[in-house]
Write a protein that holds these residues in place. Structure first.
Motif, PDB file in Angstrom:
ATOM      1  N   ASP A  15      -5.073  -3.506   2.786  1.00  0.00           N
ATOM      2  CA  ASP A  15      -5.410  -2.209   2.296  1.00  0.00           C
ATOM      3  C   ASP A  15      -6.650  -1.723   3.007  1.00  0.00           C
ATOM      4  N   TRP A  46       0.453   6.853  -0.986  1.00  0.00           N
ATOM      5  CA  TRP A  46       0.029   5.615   0.045  1.00  0.00           C
ATOM      6  C   TRP A  46       0.550   6.218   1.348  1.00  0.00           C
ATOM      7  N   GLU A  99       1.804   1.767  -4.258  1.00  0.00           N
ATOM      8  CA  GLU A  99       1.184   0.523  -3.223  1.00  0.00           C
ATOM      9  C   GLU A  99       2.333  -0.524  -2.727  1.00  0.00           C
TER      10      GLU A  99
END
Length: 130
Positions: A15, A46, A99
């Motif tokens: 991330d 994202w 995510e």
């Protein structure tokens, strides 16, 4: 931890929402001579990013980029991503809902890019004869 140079599973995709995390992950990819891959939060959605320039291996040929571009277009048509940029050495896709889905897409494209790059190294294109 996977061996450097192998595709990362979704759970291990870094991330890189924070700039320092991006810098650290990219530097690690360069040191290990591997394709860079990450996800990053952008607002409520994202982004997926892959960069083959972190590796010293040659970029994949245009014919292989067609395969990646087709997969990305399918994701856009399915409204999984809103936009995608696909090139022989760089891939980005954004506005991914979760995510988990971003990780899944990043891992799939990382494996595909890695495999296509390795195939290109193993089976170079035929050179034109003069």
């Amino acid at each position: 931890m996977p061996t450097p140079g192998t595709p990362l599973p979704a759970a291990l995709i870094p991330d890189c929402t924070e700039p320092e995390a991006h810098h650290t992950a990219y530097r690690s990819a360069k040191i290990n001579n591997v394709i860079f891959v990450c996800i990053a939060r952008q607002g409520r959605r994202w982004k997926v990013e892959l960069d083959a320039m972190a590796s010293s291996e040659p970029p994949i040929p245009d014919e292989a980029v067609i395969v990646l571009r087709s997969a990305a277009e399918a994701l856009v048509l399915a409204d999984t991503v809103t936009q995608a940029n696909i090139a022989p050495d760089y891939i980005s896709m954004w506005a991914i809902e979760t995510e988990e889905r971003a990780r899944e897409i990043a891992a799939a494209f990382h494996a595909a890019l890695h495999g296509l790059q390795q195939l290109h190294v193993a089976v170079p294109g035929q050179r034109r004869r003069a």
